[in-house]
Write a protein that holds these residues in place. Sequence first.
Motif, PDB file in Angstrom:
ATOM      1  N   PRO A 312       0.802  -1.235   0.000  1.00 53.90           N
ATOM      2  CA  PRO A 312       0.000   0.000   0.000  1.00 53.90           C
ATOM      3  C   PRO A 312       0.829   1.276   0.000  1.00 53.90           C
ATOM      4  O   PRO A 312       0.377   2.310  -0.509  1.00 53.90           O
ATOM      5  N   GLU A 313       2.030   1.236   0.561  1.00 54.58           N
ATOM      6  CA  GLU A 313       2.869   2.424   0.627  1.00 54.58           C
ATOM      7  C   GLU A 313       3.720   2.620  -0.620  1.00 54.58           C
ATOM      8  O   GLU A 313       4.030   3.747  -0.999  1.00 54.58           O
ATOM      9  N   ASP A 316       1.140   2.738  -6.493  1.00 57.78           N
ATOM     10  CA  ASP A 316      -0.006   3.624  -6.683  1.00 57.78           C
ATOM     11  C   ASP A 316      -1.253   2.787  -6.957  1.00 57.78           C
ATOM     12  O   ASP A 316      -1.214   1.550  -6.940  1.00 57.78           O
ATOM     13  N   ALA A 317      -2.361   3.454  -7.235  1.00 60.07           N
ATOM     14  CA  ALA A 317      -3.636   2.751  -7.390  1.00 60.07           C
ATOM     15  C   ALA A 317      -3.685   1.890  -8.650  1.00 60.07           C
ATOM     16  O   ALA A 317      -4.570   1.043  -8.786  1.00 60.07           O
ATOM     17  N   PHE A 318      -2.740   2.083  -9.575  1.00 59.97           N
ATOM     18  CA  PHE A 318      -2.755   1.347 -10.846  1.00 59.97           C
ATOM     19  C   PHE A 318      -1.700   0.251 -10.892  1.00 59.97           C
ATOM     20  O   PHE A 318      -1.435  -0.323 -11.953  1.00 59.97           O
ATOM     21  N   GLY A 319      -1.063  -0.039  -9.765  1.00 57.96           N
ATOM     22  CA  GLY A 319      -0.092  -1.111  -9.721  1.00 57.96           C
ATOM     23  C   GLY A 319       1.311  -0.726 -10.116  1.00 57.96           C
ATOM     24  O   GLY A 319       2.147  -1.598 -10.378  1.00 57.96           O
ATOM     25  N   ASN A 320       1.600   0.573 -10.156  1.00 52.49           N
ATOM     26  CA  ASN A 320       2.951   1.041 -10.483  1.00 52.49           C
ATOM     27  C   ASN A 320       3.753   1.215  -9.203  1.00 52.49           C
ATOM     28  O   ASN A 320       3.298   1.876  -8.261  1.00 52.49           O
ATOM     29  N   THR A 383       3.445   7.555  -5.305  1.00 54.11           N
ATOM     30  CA  THR A 383       2.972   6.595  -4.313  1.00 54.11           C
ATOM     31  C   THR A 383       2.879   7.269  -2.951  1.00 54.11           C
ATOM     32  O   THR A 383       3.504   8.313  -2.721  1.00 54.11           O
ATOM     33  N   PRO A 384       2.113   6.694  -2.026  1.00 54.58           N
ATOM     34  CA  PRO A 384       1.965   7.343  -0.709  1.00 54.58           C
ATOM     35  C   PRO A 384       3.299   7.613  -0.005  1.00 54.58           C
ATOM     36  O   PRO A 384       3.507   8.708   0.528  1.00 54.58           O
TER      37      PRO A 384
END
Length: 393
Positions: A312-313, A316-320, A383-384
């Motif tokens: 999760p950290e 990103d939301a698209f799997g990158n 990413t977060p």
Amino acid sequence: MTTFRPRITDEQRRARLATAHLLAPAARATTPEEVADALVALHATDPATVYLAVAARMRDPAPARLERALYEDRSLVRMLCMRRTMFVVPRALAPVVDASTARAVAARERKNLLKVVGEQHGHGEEWLAAAERAVLVALADFGEATAAALAGAVPALRTQITVSPGKPYAATPRITSRVLGVMAAQGRIRRGRPLGTWASSQFRWAPAEPHPDLPADDARAELLAHYLRSFGPATTEDVKWWTGWTLTDTRRALARTGAVEADLSQGPGHALPDQLDLPSGTDPVAALLPSLDPTSMGWRHRDWYLDAGLVPELFDAFGNIGPTVWWDGRIVGGWAQRPDGEIVTELPTPAGRTREAGEAIATEAARLATFLGDIRIRPSMRTPLERRLSNGS
């Protein structure tokens, strides 16, 4: 009759990364071409990723050496290919990549573009072909040109289309980038030197030399042999995901590579015969790899080098995947560059917080900061963890 399959452990696979992917200082390359050869293809969605992936694996990295390979010697070729993703590949491998993946990608992209301009403007094959010819004529006059300059010379490129009609995020962009992208995927034009620094994504365009025409099945088998040489052992799912092929094409190519089956922690896998005698351990090494690095994105199944709790950290939301910190064949955290140029890391995994790991990671962070100098980078897929670190929070 039960067929014996040798077992390859996760520890052995991680140990192999240090040398196969040129992460160990003793294994580092002397040229950008050696790095591309070792990794088959360098992710190039973010222009900076290519430079950072090469720098992490070279003894004496310098942006000018990669620029020369890309834009003067053309020993490295930028292509839209596997998974409809931009990569940089060795020139000798470019015809193989073209025949095995890029042709199909180009055909799909062109078909989709024709559908849009047909539905929204009534244009068909003849109109698009004329626009493509006009682009080639303009480039013959310009030598190299930006997308904006080409749109000024070719009126068809200024055609607007509606994207996501009826949605709050609907937009009406020109088709310039889509036409040029299709032509690049076909190998008719290529991206030249960017405007600004090496981290810029504003490329000039230039005519391209056509690739030799290879049979698709032969090309798929050859590309897969290169992939297994660099990333094996790997599962069938890994191969299918990395290439973007159908399962049928994947299995057919595997049968032609001479690969043998081996048991992995994820299930049956494939390895070249000389990969069965893998080391059981090596001296641990540290690496700071960029977003979408070939090692980070080399397999569909990543649990042998990535703890699920970090996903999760680091994604990103698209799997990158974003910038990662590696220690002893595992991802142990992430890194970012702050506005003042400082390279900062966060290491949630205990393995990355030992004294030995900390010193080695600090050395790599300093090496990366020296390479970047005055250049400031920001991944396009944020990413977060990268956002938090770059903002100083």
